[in-house]
Design a protein around this motif. Sequence first.
Motif, PDB file in Angstrom:
ATOM      1  N   ASN A  85      42.935  32.614  44.751  1.00 44.52           N
ATOM      2  CA  ASN A  85      43.444  33.869  44.201  1.00 44.52           C
ATOM      3  C   ASN A  85      43.036  35.060  45.070  1.00 44.52           C
ATOM      4  O   ASN A  85      43.830  35.984  45.292  1.00 44.52           O
ATOM      5  CB  ASN A  85      42.926  34.059  42.774  1.00 44.52           C
ATOM      6  CG  ASN A  85      43.577  35.233  42.076  1.00 44.52           C
ATOM      7  OD1 ASN A  85      44.748  35.538  42.303  1.00 44.52           O
ATOM      8  ND2 ASN A  85      42.832  35.902  41.222  1.00 44.52           N
ATOM      9  N   LYS A 107      45.639  37.738  47.088  1.00 41.75           N
ATOM     10  CA  LYS A 107      45.601  39.200  46.915  1.00 41.75           C
ATOM     11  C   LYS A 107      45.850  39.938  48.227  1.00 41.75           C
ATOM     12  O   LYS A 107      46.304  41.082  48.224  1.00 41.75           O
ATOM     13  CB  LYS A 107      44.255  39.624  46.340  1.00 41.75           C
ATOM     14  CG  LYS A 107      44.071  39.275  44.877  1.00 41.75           C
ATOM     15  CD  LYS A 107      42.669  39.635  44.392  1.00 41.75           C
ATOM     16  CE  LYS A 107      42.465  39.228  42.937  1.00 41.75           C
ATOM     17  NZ  LYS A 107      41.085  39.505  42.471  1.00 41.75           N
ATOM     18  N   LYS A 143      54.031  36.823  47.644  1.00 41.38           N
ATOM     19  CA  LYS A 143      52.805  36.792  46.840  1.00 41.38           C
ATOM     20  C   LYS A 143      53.081  36.197  45.460  1.00 41.38           C
ATOM     21  O   LYS A 143      52.320  35.359  44.964  1.00 41.38           O
ATOM     22  CB  LYS A 143      52.254  38.215  46.692  1.00 41.38           C
ATOM     23  CG  LYS A 143      50.980  38.290  45.836  1.00 41.38           C
ATOM     24  CD  LYS A 143      50.520  39.729  45.633  1.00 41.38           C
ATOM     25  CE  LYS A 143      49.871  40.265  46.882  1.00 41.38           C
ATOM     26  NZ  LYS A 143      49.210  41.582  46.627  1.00 41.38           N
ATOM     27  N   ASN A 144      54.191  36.598  44.836  1.00 43.19           N
ATOM     28  CA  ASN A 144      54.502  36.118  43.486  1.00 43.19           C
ATOM     29  C   ASN A 144      54.847  34.638  43.455  1.00 43.19           C
ATOM     30  O   ASN A 144      54.431  33.913  42.545  1.00 43.19           O
ATOM     31  CB  ASN A 144      55.645  36.939  42.888  1.00 43.19           C
ATOM     32  CG  ASN A 144      55.176  38.281  42.372  1.00 43.19           C
ATOM     33  OD1 ASN A 144      53.990  38.485  42.121  1.00 43.19           O
ATOM     34  ND2 ASN A 144      56.089  39.221  42.213  1.00 43.19           N
ATOM     35  N   LYS A 177      51.692  32.761  43.667  1.00 43.80           N
ATOM     36  CA  LYS A 177      51.007  32.788  42.370  1.00 43.80           C
ATOM     37  C   LYS A 177      51.591  31.744  41.430  1.00 43.80           C
ATOM     38  O   LYS A 177      50.860  31.077  40.681  1.00 43.80           O
ATOM     39  CB  LYS A 177      51.137  34.180  41.737  1.00 43.80           C
ATOM     40  CG  LYS A 177      50.206  35.230  42.313  1.00 43.80           C
ATOM     41  CD  LYS A 177      50.375  36.567  41.586  1.00 43.80           C
ATOM     42  CE  LYS A 177      49.426  37.617  42.141  1.00 43.80           C
ATOM     43  NZ  LYS A 177      49.601  38.935  41.476  1.00 43.80           N
ATOM     44  N   SER A 214      49.599  28.718  39.807  1.00 45.35           N
ATOM     45  CA  SER A 214      49.592  28.548  38.353  1.00 45.35           C
ATOM     46  C   SER A 214      50.026  27.138  37.962  1.00 45.35           C
ATOM     47  O   SER A 214      49.432  26.516  37.073  1.00 45.35           O
ATOM     48  CB  SER A 214      50.528  29.580  37.714  1.00 45.35           C
ATOM     49  OG  SER A 214      50.639  29.352  36.330  1.00 45.35           O
ATOM     50  N   PHE A 273      44.911  35.682  37.036  1.00 46.56           N
ATOM     51  CA  PHE A 273      45.535  36.784  37.773  1.00 46.56           C
ATOM     52  C   PHE A 273      45.311  38.151  37.129  1.00 46.56           C
ATOM     53  O   PHE A 273      45.668  39.174  37.712  1.00 46.56           O
ATOM     54  CB  PHE A 273      47.041  36.527  37.912  1.00 46.56           C
ATOM     55  CG  PHE A 273      47.371  35.255  38.630  1.00 46.56           C
ATOM     56  CD1 PHE A 273      46.909  35.024  39.923  1.00 46.56           C
ATOM     57  CD2 PHE A 273      48.133  34.268  38.015  1.00 46.56           C
ATOM     58  CE1 PHE A 273      47.214  33.843  40.589  1.00 46.56           C
ATOM     59  CE2 PHE A 273      48.439  33.082  38.677  1.00 46.56           C
ATOM     60  CZ  PHE A 273      47.979  32.868  39.968  1.00 46.56           C
TER      61      PHE A 273
END
Length: 523
Positions: free
Chosen positions: A281, A285, A293-294, A297, A301, A426
Amino acid sequence: MNNSDLITINDAIKWASDYTNKSVTISNINYLIQYALIEKIIRNGIIYISKNELKKYYDKNKREINWKEKLGEDLNWKLSFDNLKEIDTTKHVHRIHPYKGKFIPQLVNYFIDDNVDEFKKEVYFKKDDIILDPFCGSGTTLVQANELGINAIGIDISNFNTIISNSKISCIDLGKLEIILKELIEQLENYVKINYKFEFELNEKLLDFNNKYFDKVSYKKNIRENKIDSKIYGKEKEKEFLIVYDNLIKKYNIKLNNDEDGSFIKKWFIPSIIDELNFMNNLIKNIDDKNIKNIIKVILSRTMRSCRATTHSDLGTLLKPVVTTYYCRKHYKICKPLFSILKWWKTYYKDTIKRLYTFNSLRTNTKQLCITGDSRNIDIFNVLKNIDYDFYELLNNRKINGIFTSPPYIGLIDYHEQHAYAYDLFGFTRNDDLEIGSLSKGQSLNAKNKYIDDISKVLINSKKYMIDDYNIFIVANDKYNLYTKIAEKSNMKIVNTFKRPVLNRVEKDQSEYSEIIFHLKEL
């Protein structure tokens, strides 16, 4: 075709009624002919059909017959999509992250594609229209709208749902994404601190034990023949191997539990897993590209979800943390908890890249976007104006043509809670209190009235942005008959309903189950 096999329509009605032990009508037979489910043969002006072909149809469709007996003859079996495999219903980006309660893409296609079914009498949307999904969830409507050349806006109260949806439909530089992911995997491999000697010895002993007591062929055969009670036998062997496991934990000084602080992560993840998740994580960042980036993530996840300290059969609905080896009802052997995210991270990042490339090959030059907000009162124009001005102008000039959505089913799911691990890791803002019809709000009379009021507010607010002759499609399991009141309160009328069987449910209960697609228009 053998002439002796041919029978008239009247004979077909009698034969089929006897064969299925129910009243088959001329309408039933004509339906089969009309939709080319059986072939008609005309001889000397008389219509014949093949008895053998009719038998094959009824043999194949016994499931349909049984379900209609339980749920009613108005069940639209065409909307069951029973001819599809799981790979079809979870195609490309639809499977980049698990999500409870989503509908299959083919259902969206049936109602928004203007060319999906030659027998469908009405066309509700056409290419370049604009569709709204005020309960966007994981973005199924948006993805299919893109594939079909239709613009779409999604709204969701959950911050993380918005990220999942936009990760599926955003234009991402996949070459750049691959480079960043390869760098991340190298850094993770260098960072992983789990004791490899412990993992190697545990895996070796576990393999030997399972080969000895859970032979893949004979063990399942003995269960089927009731020679072994899997619950009793599995529990015995679980206790037996637990001694081996505990000795290895002590030998290598492996930490299994966290200092409790009330967080989801500390409860459901082994310390070494948490350490690696925090490491990844922090790396994420530092990524500048928001879309990349998303999507990373989302990959982390998905990885995180598979690494929770629970049994394989309880991943969908967590029961209690499990940090020891256990008899696995899903795999019929002794399984173990995970001590590193590395395996699943590698699996999911490769799978995600593959799915994004597949979707890119189907992508159309249309606009889709999911925004975080409360659909009961969100000012779509104003929010969109600040995020995507080109899309705002398109919407402002043309307006929305209609809705395809599936609101939460009252009292069934807490949507924020299903991704609690991601919110914890997050630091996303949670809007649990704004969820409509959540599990925590129950199914009381007050909850039902509040649900009617809330869904009506969503529809009334949505109408501000739609053309006058809109089409709204709502997928719901309306067992409390709330949607008649919802339509009334929204100054709408239900012009049609489509009752579909839901065949492939995530839940363990596989009994007959249906949902309704409501077609609403202005009163």
